[in-house]
Design a protein around this motif. Structure first.
Motif, PDB file in Angstrom:
ATOM      1  N   GLY A  79       0.803  -1.221   0.000  1.00  0.00           N
ATOM      2  CA  GLY A  79       0.000   0.000   0.000  1.00  0.00           C
ATOM      3  C   GLY A  79       0.834   1.268   0.000  1.00  0.00           C
ATOM      4  O   GLY A  79       2.046   1.241   0.248  1.00  0.00           O
ATOM      5  N   CYS A  80       0.163   2.392  -0.265  1.00  0.00           N
ATOM      6  CA  CYS A  80       0.838   3.686  -0.287  1.00  0.00           C
ATOM      7  C   CYS A  80       1.033   4.197   1.134  1.00  0.00           C
ATOM      8  O   CYS A  80       0.102   4.184   1.927  1.00  0.00           O
ATOM      9  CB  CYS A  80       0.023   4.697  -1.080  1.00  0.00           C
ATOM     10  N   PRO A  81       2.245   4.665   1.453  1.00  0.00           N
ATOM     11  CA  PRO A  81       2.490   5.179   2.805  1.00  0.00           C
ATOM     12  C   PRO A  81       1.698   6.460   3.099  1.00  0.00           C
ATOM     13  O   PRO A  81       1.450   6.774   4.257  1.00  0.00           O
ATOM     14  CB  PRO A  81       3.994   5.453   2.822  1.00  0.00           C
ATOM     15  N   ASN A  82       1.286   7.195   2.083  1.00  0.00           N
ATOM     16  CA  ASN A  82       0.593   8.472   2.317  1.00  0.00           C
ATOM     17  C   ASN A  82      -0.917   8.358   2.311  1.00  0.00           C
ATOM     18  O   ASN A  82      -1.604   9.148   2.944  1.00  0.00           O
ATOM     19  CB  ASN A  82       0.966   9.504   1.244  1.00  0.00           C
ATOM     20  N   CYS A  83      -1.429   7.445   1.542  1.00  0.00           N
ATOM     21  CA  CYS A  83      -2.869   7.483   1.276  1.00  0.00           C
ATOM     22  C   CYS A  83      -3.622   6.257   1.767  1.00  0.00           C
ATOM     23  O   CYS A  83      -4.843   6.220   1.659  1.00  0.00           O
ATOM     24  CB  CYS A  83      -3.134   7.611  -0.221  1.00  0.00           C
ATOM     25  N   SER A  84      -2.927   5.259   2.233  1.00  0.00           N
ATOM     26  CA  SER A  84      -3.556   4.012   2.647  1.00  0.00           C
ATOM     27  C   SER A  84      -4.475   3.444   1.584  1.00  0.00           C
ATOM     28  O   SER A  84      -5.591   3.043   1.845  1.00  0.00           O
ATOM     29  CB  SER A  84      -4.291   4.154   3.987  1.00  0.00           C
TER      30      SER A  84
ATOM     31  N   ARG B 118       2.840   2.263  -8.011  1.00  0.00           N
ATOM     32  CA  ARG B 118       2.498   3.672  -8.026  1.00  0.00           C
ATOM     33  C   ARG B 118       1.193   3.910  -7.278  1.00  0.00           C
ATOM     34  O   ARG B 118       0.288   3.094  -7.331  1.00  0.00           O
ATOM     35  CB  ARG B 118       2.323   4.084  -9.475  1.00  0.00           C
ATOM     36  N   CYS B 119       1.133   5.057  -6.589  1.00  0.00           N
ATOM     37  CA  CYS B 119      -0.115   5.452  -5.933  1.00  0.00           C
ATOM     38  C   CYS B 119      -0.880   6.382  -6.857  1.00  0.00           C
ATOM     39  O   CYS B 119      -0.328   7.336  -7.394  1.00  0.00           O
ATOM     40  CB  CYS B 119       0.159   6.186  -4.624  1.00  0.00           C
ATOM     41  N   HIS B 120      -2.161   6.108  -7.014  1.00  0.00           N
ATOM     42  CA  HIS B 120      -2.926   6.902  -7.960  1.00  0.00           C
ATOM     43  C   HIS B 120      -3.651   8.063  -7.319  1.00  0.00           C
ATOM     44  O   HIS B 120      -4.407   8.760  -7.961  1.00  0.00           O
ATOM     45  CB  HIS B 120      -3.888   6.008  -8.725  1.00  0.00           C
ATOM     46  N   LEU B 121      -3.395   8.266  -6.058  1.00  0.00           N
ATOM     47  CA  LEU B 121      -3.960   9.460  -5.440  1.00  0.00           C
ATOM     48  C   LEU B 121      -2.898  10.535  -5.332  1.00  0.00           C
ATOM     49  O   LEU B 121      -3.110  11.674  -5.695  1.00  0.00           O
ATOM     50  CB  LEU B 121      -4.514   9.128  -4.044  1.00  0.00           C
ATOM     51  N   CYS B 122      -1.712  10.170  -4.854  1.00  0.00           N
ATOM     52  CA  CYS B 122      -0.711  11.206  -4.586  1.00  0.00           C
ATOM     53  C   CYS B 122       0.492  11.112  -5.514  1.00  0.00           C
ATOM     54  O   CYS B 122       1.362  11.976  -5.486  1.00  0.00           O
ATOM     55  CB  CYS B 122      -0.241  11.126  -3.140  1.00  0.00           C
ATOM     56  N   GLY B 123       0.594  10.070  -6.315  1.00  0.00           N
ATOM     57  CA  GLY B 123       1.705   9.965  -7.241  1.00  0.00           C
ATOM     58  C   GLY B 123       2.929   9.285  -6.649  1.00  0.00           C
ATOM     59  O   GLY B 123       3.951   9.131  -7.328  1.00  0.00           O
ATOM     60  N   HIS B 124       2.882   8.887  -5.381  1.00  0.00           N
ATOM     61  CA  HIS B 124       3.999   8.181  -4.761  1.00  0.00           C
ATOM     62  C   HIS B 124       4.411   6.979  -5.598  1.00  0.00           C
ATOM     63  O   HIS B 124       3.572   6.241  -6.107  1.00  0.00           O
ATOM     64  CB  HIS B 124       3.593   7.721  -3.353  1.00  0.00           C
ATOM     65  N   GLU B 125       5.739   6.782  -5.735  1.00  0.00           N
ATOM     66  CA  GLU B 125       6.216   5.661  -6.548  1.00  0.00           C
ATOM     67  C   GLU B 125       7.307   4.927  -5.792  1.00  0.00           C
ATOM     68  O   GLU B 125       8.101   5.552  -5.074  1.00  0.00           O
ATOM     69  CB  GLU B 125       6.788   6.211  -7.858  1.00  0.00           C
TER      70      GLU B 125
HETATM   71 ZN    ZN Z   1      -0.511   7.960  -2.041  1.00  0.00          ZN
END
Ligand code: ZN
Ligand code: ADP
Ligand code: ZN
Length: 789
Positions: free
Chosen positions: A503-508, A522-529
């Motif tokens: 999972g994404c560390p920022n958006c869960s 890749r996270c599709h909410l914040c762009g974290h990769e």
């Molecule tokens: Zn995210």
């Protein structure tokens, strides 16, 4: 009302007319149908005349026009586009330009006067081709016709085109009474026997072919032998798929009566009163809707009932028919344009006082609206995902408010938005806590799928526990439903030892595996990769990509139960709504043993023969890169589980999951939606997601990825700059590639705007509307987005 939904000003030679009436106007070189919105506030330049006023009465009544204005402003759409969405399809008339050859044209075409032609051989040939087309009455573009007119070769006239609604045809097959089955051909005999047992008037061939795939040649032979008659006729009137009407209620439960006391009092007060009808599956919500509507009808007021998908819930519409007869108009996508238009006119003219319909029915011209019902209010299908991106539940509340009507939002698993409104006192809650017949909700077992991960290769979809349960059910001659939410486009990375998705560390939310870009997540909410790292939950580095689909299940099931009659129901297999309804009807007649499908199998169906329900990937919906994933997951599971044990035999539900302790899965298994909702509400608050904030998604797409990305970054930059300067506080998240990064050849990026209220978001979006976009990049705003894909 051109395709892009602009608003234009014209001069009305005969004086003002009421808003809502249609007019024929010149638009560029064409004529077009428009709807009068009202007098212009200011006028620039010279006005063209309205050619003709088309309606005697406003087509859209004032309250619908008011709703349309509200929707256009709220969802940031052009007003003309919103008007178009509110009208039934096929209602606009267009004028057709017709050409006839002048004597010069005739002469030229017949080769007498070549000297007339300027511009060499090629142009001459082209002109003659066009003239021939005119003579043969083939369609030409208006511009081509006008060019020919200028040269004196063609004279033009306009004629009113017929509305472009054509009744579609349906092909019917009927057995000839007393037909003897052909002895030599068992397949033909089977088809004939099936037809003989059906309606002697005829059965749609489509339905027959669904029962006997590939039987077309047999049907043809039967017809050649005069054992079966085939014919084609216009599809019938407002037909609904055949379904039992459901039993009449003999004695109301105390909870039903209590709810009705409140609803009748609210109707009598004739003021806006919104309610949440919070009732478990099988608690008799429909009876409450019907009786409240009957009260409104007795007052002489109209009613609107929205349902998520009529074609898939024929029983509900059937109950309205049984209760209100011809006073009901049904608006659904299974109707032809002509049928929908005639139902719509019946409503507009007051011939029907109760409308049952899918989301667009929120704009139905019901007279003197007294009550609006939204059944299964949590369903995402109430959100329209193109053109005017409206949410029918939210519009239903606005419409009820403006009409001084009662609104009833019904659900066993209310959306958090609705629960929040109830908490804030903006909705009154009515509860139906138990099933009507005192029957218990089915027993649910959670089955650990991690055992299937041990081998190499793609994990099996059926666990040993579910396989065994299926075999036993089949042996007893009972029916089963297998549910697998399709998520074909999203592949996630799963930990073999604990079953968690990375999972994404920022958006869960779950990260999505992009094979195109190496093995990046890749996270599709914040762009974290990130590149795959050991599992954050347990530290294991044994990660496996997981994808699954209903077709895979079908294969596994056919191997497990070769004798079982198995059918698959999803958007791919179903084709039109008619096919889906036909398949469900066969399942109801017990001509099928196992139904495999996506959420289409989870709707409010009542199949008493079903004793086993398997949710194959119960925690699968949690992997969706969307902050509503958990909510959606419990809602789906509750609905699926509600299909089991509705008859004499008790039901059993197996929920297969990798993460067997996820709150969403545990709550669904314990029939504790409200416990889940409390935890989820706190989580949303912590992350500042709706219902604790308002969102707007700005989506950009285009053919060239770099351009789309650059445009998205420019837009985000501008948004942040405006925030720094102005006083409004709007969070700008992203841009990031959309989870479906490429759709129909277009590259997609999105950014999210977030604020406590809509006002700042609306203001920011209007300001961003001034930002020039590079050519080839389209921008769409989605206010209160439901799908973040
Ligand atoms: Zn995210
Ligand atoms: P829900 O929409 O809450 O899941 P339904 O309205 O579909 O439930 O009701 C489930 C079934 O119970 C229907 O067959 C309905 O006719 C029946 N029913 C409703 N109210 C009563 C009642 N008071 N007594 C007996 N049966 C009822
Ligand atoms: Zn792990």
């Amino acid at each position: 009302m051109p395709a892009n939904g602009g608003v234009f000003t014209y001069w009305l030679p005969e004086g003002a007319v009421e808003p809502g009436r249609r007019v024929l106007v010149p638009l560029g070189r064409r004529t077009a149908t428009g709807v009068v919105l009202g007098p212009a506030r200011s006028v620039r330049g010279e006005l063209r005349d309205v050619l003709r006023v088309l309606d005697e009465q406003p087509l859209l009544p004032p309250d619908v026009l008011q709703l349309v204005r509200w929707a256009a402003a709220h969802y940031l759409a052009p007003l003309g586009l919103a008007v178009r969405v509110a009208l039934p399809p096929g209602i606009d008339l267009r004028e057709e330009l017709r050409g006839a050859l002048t004597p010069d044209g005739d002469a030229l075409l017949d080769g007498v006067q070549r000297a007339l032609l300027p511009g060499g051989q090629e142009a001459a040939t082209r002109t003659r081709q066009l003239l021939r087309a005119v003579r043969e009455g083939r369609a030409l573009r208006a511009a081509q016709l006008r060019a020919l007119e200028k040269r004196g070769l063609v004279s033009l006239s306009t004629s009113e085109a017929r509305p472009r609604v054509q009744a579609p045809q349906v092909e019917l097959a009927a057995a000839v009474p007393g037909a003897q089955p052909p002895a030599r051909s068992p397949r033909q005999a089977e088809v004939l026997a099936w037809l003989l047992a059906r309606d002697p008037v005829g059965v749609p061939v489509e339905e027959l072919l669904a029962a006997f795939p590939g039987a077309r040649p047999h049907l043809r032979k039967l017809a050649a032998r005069r054992l079966v008659a085939l014919r084609t006729e216009p599809a019938g009137a407002a037909r609904l798929p055949d379904a039992p009407w459901g039993s009449a209620v003999v004695r109301e439960t105390a909870a039903q009566s209590a709810a009705l006391v409140e609803l009748r009092a609210a109707l009598d007060a004739r003021a806006y009163a919104p309610f949440l009808l919070d009732g478990v599956t099988g608690s008799g919500k429909t009876h409450v809707y019907l009786e409240a509507i009957a009260h409104a009808r007795a007052q002489g007021r109209g009613a609107l009932a929205l349902v998520p998908e009529i074609a898939l819930t024929p029983q509900l519409a059937g109950r309205f028919r049984a209760r209100f007869g011809d006073d009901v108009a049904v608006l659904h996508s299974g109707l032809t344009e002509r049928e929908r238009l005639s139902e719509w006119h019946r409503v507009r003219g007051g011939g029907a006082g109760v409308v049952v319909g899918a989301r667009s029915a929120v704009f139905a011209p019901v007279r003197d609206l007294g009550i609006v019902v939204v059944d299964e209010e949590h369903e995402p299908s109430y959100k329209q995902e193109d053109r005017l991106r409206y949410h029918a539940r939210d519009l239903a509340l606005v419409r009820a408010r403006d009409a001084g009507a009662v609104a009833v939002l019904g659900s066993a698993t209310p959306s958090l938005e609705t629960l929040r409104r109830a908490q804030d006192g903006r909705l009154r809650t009515l509860r139906l806590p138990e099933r009507v017949d005192g029957r218990a909700l089915p027993a649910v077992e959670i089955v650990d799928r991690k055992t299937t991960l041990r081998g190499r290769g793609d994990p099996a979809l059926l666990t040993p526990a579910l396989s065994e349960a299926l075999q036993k059910t089949a042996a007893r001659g009972e029916q089963a439903i297998l549910f697998l939410n399709k998520r074909g486009h999203v592949r996630s990375l799963l930990c073999r030892s604990c079953g968690a998705a990375v999972g994404c560390p920022n958006c869960s939310v779950a990260l999505v595996l992009h094979r195109a870009s190496g093995a990046a997540l890749r996270c599709h909410l914040c762009g974290h990769e990130e590149v795959p790292r050991p599992c954050a939950a347990c530290g294991s580095d044994d990660l496996v990509p997981l994808s699954a689909g209903t077709e895979r299940v079908e294969e596994e099931l056919r191997a497990l139960l070769p004798q079982a009659r198995v059918a698959r129901l999803d958007r791919d297999s179903a084709g039109g709504p008619g096919k889906a309804a036909a398949l469900l009807a066969r399942f109801a007649r017990r001509e099928l043993d196992v139904l495999i499908g996506t959420q289409m199998v989870a709707k409010g169906h009542d199949f008493p023969g079903v004793t086993l329900v398997g949710a194959l990937d119960a925690d699968g919906p949690l992997h969706l890169p969307d902050f509503r994933a958990a909510e959606r997951c419990v809602q789906l599971l509750a609905q699926v589980a509600g299909r089991a044990g509705r008859g004499e035999q008790p039901g059993r539900v197996l929920m297969q999951a990798f993460r067997t302790t996820e709150p969403a899965v545990v709550a669904a298994a314990a029939h504790d939606y409200h416990g889940f909702a409390r935890g989820e509400m706190a989580r949303r608050e912590a992350l500042s997601f709706p219902p604790h904030a308002r969102l707007c998604a700005l989506r950009l797409q285009g053919n060239v990825e770099a351009r789309v990305q650059a445009a998205a970054e420019r837009l985000a930059g501008r948004a942040r700059e405006l925030q720094r300067r102005g006083g409004d506080r709007v969070d700008v998240l992203g841009p990031a590639p959309a989870p479906i990064a490429r759709l129909r050849g277009k590259h997609r990026f999105q950014l999210l705007l977030r604020a406590p209220e809509h006002g700042p978001i609306h203001r920011l979006c209007r300001a961003l509307g001034e930002v020039p976009l590079p050519s080839g990049v389209e921008l769409a705003a989605d206010v209160d987005p439901v799908a973040l894909l």
